[in-house]
Design an enzyme around this catalytic site. Structure first.
Site, PDB file in Angstrom:
ATOM      1  N   HIS A 122       0.870  -1.179   0.000  1.00 50.49           N
ATOM      2  CA  HIS A 122       0.000   0.000   0.000  1.00 50.49           C
ATOM      3  C   HIS A 122       0.910   1.234   0.000  1.00 50.49           C
ATOM      4  CE1 HIS A 122      -2.856   2.919   1.725  1.00 50.49           C
ATOM      5  NE2 HIS A 122      -3.815   2.095   1.373  1.00 50.49           N
ATOM      6  N   ASP A 199       3.009  -4.527   7.839  1.00 51.09           N
ATOM      7  CA  ASP A 199       1.779  -3.751   7.712  1.00 51.09           C
ATOM      8  C   ASP A 199       0.641  -4.765   7.831  1.00 51.09           C
ATOM      9  OD1 ASP A 199      -0.530  -2.642   6.755  1.00 51.09           O
ATOM     10  OD2 ASP A 199       0.357  -1.742   4.969  1.00 51.09           O
ATOM     11  N   GLN A 202      -4.617  -5.368   6.814  1.00 50.17           N
ATOM     12  CA  GLN A 202      -5.600  -6.303   6.250  1.00 50.17           C
ATOM     13  C   GLN A 202      -5.584  -7.659   6.944  1.00 50.17           C
ATOM     14  OE1 GLN A 202      -7.920  -5.506   4.178  1.00 50.17           O
ATOM     15  NE2 GLN A 202      -7.165  -3.469   3.709  1.00 50.17           N
ATOM     16  N   LYS A 225     -10.545  -0.814  10.390  1.00 49.27           N
ATOM     17  CA  LYS A 225     -10.652  -2.012   9.548  1.00 49.27           C
ATOM     18  C   LYS A 225     -10.903  -3.253  10.402  1.00 49.27           C
ATOM     19  CE  LYS A 225      -7.355  -0.201   6.202  1.00 49.27           C
ATOM     20  NZ  LYS A 225      -8.103   0.182   5.005  1.00 49.27           N
ATOM     21  N   CYS A 365      -4.571   2.443  -3.802  1.00 47.65           N
ATOM     22  CA  CYS A 365      -3.325   2.986  -3.222  1.00 47.65           C
ATOM     23  C   CYS A 365      -2.208   1.942  -3.292  1.00 47.65           C
ATOM     24  CB  CYS A 365      -3.520   3.443  -1.773  1.00 47.65           C
ATOM     25  SG  CYS A 365      -4.816   4.642  -1.580  1.00 47.65           S
TER      26      CYS A 365
HETATM   27  N1  PMP Z   1      -1.925  -0.759   4.513  1.00 41.28           N
HETATM   28  C1  PMP Z   1      -2.877  -1.523   3.967  1.00 41.28           C
HETATM   29  C2  PMP Z   1      -2.535  -2.904   3.508  1.00 41.28           C
HETATM   30  C3  PMP Z   1      -4.169  -1.010   3.848  1.00 41.28           C
HETATM   31  O1  PMP Z   1      -5.138  -1.760   3.306  1.00 41.28           O
HETATM   32  C4  PMP Z   1      -4.441   0.307   4.299  1.00 41.28           C
HETATM   33  C5  PMP Z   1      -5.822   0.905   4.162  1.00 41.28           C
HETATM   34  N2  PMP Z   1      -6.359   0.802   2.875  1.00 41.28           N
HETATM   35  C6  PMP Z   1      -3.408   1.030   4.877  1.00 41.28           C
HETATM   36  C7  PMP Z   1      -2.171   0.471   4.967  1.00 41.28           C
HETATM   37  C8  PMP Z   1      -3.625   2.417   5.407  1.00 41.28           C
HETATM   38  O2  PMP Z   1      -4.466   2.389   6.502  1.00 41.28           O
HETATM   39  P1  PMP Z   1      -5.003   3.764   7.155  1.00 41.28           P
HETATM   40  O3  PMP Z   1      -5.547   4.571   6.016  1.00 41.28           O
HETATM   41  O4  PMP Z   1      -6.055   3.301   8.114  1.00 41.28           O
HETATM   42  O5  PMP Z   1      -3.850   4.408   7.829  1.00 41.28           O
END
Ligand code: PMP
Length: 407
Positions: A122, A199, A202, A225, A365
């Protein structure tokens, strides 16, 4: 507790709402999951009985707020297998947790040191490191992905340089749902003395977590999430790894003394929580961790795997539909990305919305992974424990209608 999707569903008030007068088929859980009544109740209880600032008050309500905040930290620590609550830093989410490490750990790195990411990250696990590279001359490397989009951890064997100081990869992809083989990452990192950051944005909502058993150093995730409130998340760090980090943000609550030019910082985790933290949100996150801890995990995972299998089966019968990611095996979560030949991901998402099906369309993203697949965008349906066969059928019916209407 035995797993019952219907009982579970009933715990989420929003799922019985009818936005636009239609039943809601909420399949955008990878972006933000919904919140159960138990979490809503915990937040309301806190706001109506214990609301005050934390760690600085001299009255009883402030003590109560501090106790609730620290109890939430302990609940999160228990749920994720941390050795102590002090290993849990409350942040604003995954993004701010990774930025914290990129600044703190990054401060100890110099020209020519290496940080290894993957092409499946991401943007929030790429850009903080790009900024670090620009600031300090740190060199970034990217692990490749295989044809399913899974991080190719085999590429680490024998190729990791002695200058590698950190490997930062996603535990699970937000585009494909593929889970990364972390044992190989940890083994490779240990050989050269590098640290590992995962990270887990997910992974945490879909699998039980035991950070100590994983053998990593840092782990980041977001509350919104994992069935908790927004605006709060966690950076977990092994006590030894956190102890080495200088603070990131400066402000109230993170110093022990500030006397003229002399500053001594508080110990972790408070050193990293400058300013008033998201208190009620952290309390809600603690409640979400407790809610997840009492889930029948094997039953819940079987349920989601069944929904994914049914979705992939149905998709196989739709002409021109290509699934982006792994098949229905055990090394994936409930995230299903796909493209429909001749139909843009945004148009498809809009037709699905007309069926009451909420999905995401775009690059998620994760543009390096899109490039890997030779795509600009996918449509993404992501299943949570409360979804059911009716959601799958509505999704498939919507895709079929889009195929007829838009091609
Ligand atoms: N890493 C991953 C794998 C994600 O799916 C996301 C959210 N789409 C993020 C980071 C970023 O999370 P946040 O916007 O809650 O900081």
């Amino acid at each position: 507790m035995t797993f019952s999707p219907a009982e579970l569903r009933a715990q989420f008030p929003i799922l019985s709402s009818r936005p636009g007068g239609r039943p809601l088929h909420y399949l955008d859980n990878a972006a933000t999951a919904q919140v159960p009544q138990a979490v809503l109740d915990a937040v309301t209880r806190h706001e109506t009985t214990s609301r005050a600032n934390v760690r600085r008050g001299l009255h009883r309500l402030a003590d109560k707020a501090t106790e609730a905040y620290e109890n939430a930290r302990a609940a999160v620590a228990r749920h994720m297998g941390a050795r102590a609550p002090e290993e849990v830093v409350f942040t604003a989410g995954t993004t701010s947790a990774i930025n914290l490490v990129a600044h703190g750990f990054g401060a100890g790195l110099g020209e020519g040191d290496e940080v290894v990411l993957s092409v499946a990250e991401h943007h929030s696990n790429i850009l903080p490191w790009r900024f670090l590279a620009e600031r300090s001359g740190v060199v970034l490397g990217y692990l490749p992905a295989n044809e399913e989009g899974r991080v190719d951890t085999g590429a680490l064997d024998g190729t990791l340089s002695e200058r590698c100081k950190l490997i930062a990869v996603s535990h699970c992809s937000n585009v494909t749902g593929a889970i990364t083989d972390i044992s190989r990452v940890v083994a490779a990192a240990r050989r050269v003395g590098a640290r590992v950051l995962l990270d887990g944005a997910q992974f945490v909502p879909s699998r039980p977590l035991d950070v100590a058993a994983l053998g990593v150093d840092f782990y980041a995730f977001s509350g919104h999430k994992m069935y908790g409130p927004g605006g709060v998340g966690v950076l977990w760090g092994r006590a030894e790894a956190l102890a080495e980090l200088p603070p990131f943000l400066g402000g109230g609550g993170m110093v022990r003394t500030l006397d003229g030019d002399a500053v001594t910082f508080a110990d972790p985790p408070w050193r990293f929580e400058a300013g008033t933290p998201p208190i009620a949100q952290a309390v809600g996150l603690g409640a979400a961790a407790e809610w997840l801890a009492q889930l029948d995990w094997p039953g819940a995972q079987r349920h989601v795997a069944g929904l994914v299998a049914r979705t992939l089966d149905g998709m196989a019968g739709i002409d021109g539909l290509r699934v982006i990611g792994p098949g229905a095996d055990n090394s994936r979560t409930g995230v299903v990305s796909f493209v429909l030949a001749g139909v843009h991901a945004h148009d498809l998402a809009q037709v699905l919305d007309a069926h009451g099906v909420a999905v995401r369309g775009g690059h998620h993203c994760a543009q390096p992974l899109m490039e890997h697949f030779g795509l600009a965008a996918t449509t993404r349906a992501s299943f949570a424990f409360y979804n059911d066969g009716g959601d799958v059928d509505a999704l498939l019916a919507g895709i079929k209608e889009a195929a007829e209407k838009l091609r």
